[in-house]
Scaffold this active site. Structure first.
Site, PDB file in Angstrom:
ATOM      1  N   ALA A 283       8.419  16.455   0.115  1.00  0.00           N
ATOM      2  CA  ALA A 283       8.024  16.914   1.444  1.00  0.00           C
ATOM      3  C   ALA A 283       8.811  18.146   1.874  1.00  0.00           C
ATOM      4  O   ALA A 283       9.932  18.392   1.430  1.00  0.00           O
ATOM      5  CB  ALA A 283       8.216  15.797   2.451  1.00  0.00           C
TER       6      ALA A 283
ATOM      7  N   LEU B 285      13.410  12.841   4.565  1.00  0.00           N
ATOM      8  CA  LEU B 285      12.209  13.476   4.031  1.00  0.00           C
ATOM      9  C   LEU B 285      12.271  13.383   2.507  1.00  0.00           C
ATOM     10  O   LEU B 285      13.295  13.724   1.905  1.00  0.00           O
ATOM     11  CB  LEU B 285      12.141  14.957   4.432  1.00  0.00           C
ATOM     12  N   ASP B 286      11.180  12.931   1.884  1.00  0.00           N
ATOM     13  CA  ASP B 286      11.124  12.896   0.425  1.00  0.00           C
ATOM     14  C   ASP B 286      11.353  14.286  -0.147  1.00  0.00           C
ATOM     15  O   ASP B 286      11.015  15.288   0.491  1.00  0.00           O
ATOM     16  CB  ASP B 286       9.744  12.415  -0.047  1.00  0.00           C
ATOM     17  N   PRO B 287      11.910  14.381  -1.369  1.00  0.00           N
ATOM     18  CA  PRO B 287      12.047  15.695  -2.011  1.00  0.00           C
ATOM     19  C   PRO B 287      10.717  16.445  -2.094  1.00  0.00           C
ATOM     20  O   PRO B 287      10.687  17.671  -1.964  1.00  0.00           O
ATOM     21  CB  PRO B 287      12.571  15.351  -3.409  1.00  0.00           C
TER      22      PRO B 287
END
Length: 297
Positions: A46, A42-44
């Site tokens: 997100a 998960l992207d930071p």
């Protein structure tokens, strides 16, 4: 300590940092040293469901990466950034704002099998280097189209509509490899404008949902109280969609030794169980049953 801790990942935390947080929690609770991994980056930016595998469950992390995901995300219209989210610099602007009817009309074009170009700021390898490293250096490169499947795409909410919408929130049920930031970019372009993601929340990853997810604060609290085991879901929770195959002690021993079983004709993946103990993830083809992943339990 073989199972899953489902984190509700907060904004600003990377997936690797989340794994480190679980490792620290295990040490704090005196649970010992265990192998830990995550089941889907998960992207930071997100938030939401991040499955963390502990012990023998790490053998299923790859399968979790291949699973479908569900996201809620907000697209702000009028500006596109180089990262396709809030953290990048604006590289394109448009005064056009789509109507609610236009958004609803365009969504079917992005449902089903589609092709999308991943974001330049992604972890994809380009000639041995991460795309985001090349992008940060200002180097020019082409992102190849990849085939993904959008199983469902619906409206979850929208901004104030006057002559047009400033933003829209959508829910997407997607296959592995789908980039929500790319989906947002392409939807905006199809609407005759540009856009970027301002909110991204994973609601479901494989069989895991927000209902079983815990915050980092709750994880830390449980670790300090020595009760981290009570937050864990069993290893089998990651295989809820796999039928169980009951095996005898002798057959369980054979599977643990990597031997092929001959039994009743079956097809597909199954979870071999000796009583309540998972033995192996197996693949059946006709009467032959072969080990895909064995568990040391």
């Amino acid at each position: 300590m073989h199972g899953w801790i489902i984190l509700d990942k907060p904004h600003g935390l990377g997936s690797t940092q989340a794994v480190s947080a679980v490792k620290r929690a295990l040490r704090t609770s005196n649970a010992g040293k265990w192998k830990v991994g995550h089941g889907g980056t998960l992207d930071p930016l997100a938030t939401g469901v991040l499955p963390i595998a502990v012990g023998e469950a790490t053998k299923l992390a790859g399968r979790m990466l291949d699973s479908d995901k569900i996201y809620d995300f907000t697209v702000a219209f009028g500006a596109q950034t180089d990262t396709l989210d809030l953290e990048g610099k604006v590289i394109a602007q448009s005064d056009h704002r789509p109507t609610l009817a236009a958004v609803e009309a365009v969504l079917p074009r992005f449902t089903g099998p589609i092709e999308q170009a991943p974001p330049a700021y992604s972890a994809i390898l380009i000639d041995g280097q991460r795309a985001y490293d090349l992008a940060r250096k200002g180097e020019a490169f082409e992102m190849k189209l990849r085939a993904v499947t959008i199983h469902g795409l619906t409206m979850a909410g929208h901004g104030v509509e006057g002559q047009g919408l400033g933003s829209v929130t959508l829910t997407a049920h997607v296959s592995k490899g789908t980039y929500i930031r790319s989906l947002a970019r392409d939807i905006a372009l199809a609407l005759g404008t540009v856009g970027h993601v301002t909110m991204l929340r994973r609601m479901k990853a494989g069989p895991f949902t927000l209902e079983t997810a815990i915050s980092l604060d709750k994880l830390d609290e449980a670790a300090r109280g020595g009760g981290i085991g009570g937050l864990m879901l069993p290893l089998t929770a990651g295989l809820d969609d796999i039928p169980a195959l009951a095996v005898s002690p002798d057959d369980a021993l054979a599977l643990r030794q990597g031997k092929v079983l001959i039994g009743k004709p079956h097809t597909g993946l199954m979870l071999a169980m000796e009583g309540d103990t998972p033995v192996a993830l197996v693949e059946a083809s006709g009467p032959e049953i072969r080990v895909v992943r064995g568990f040391n339990l």
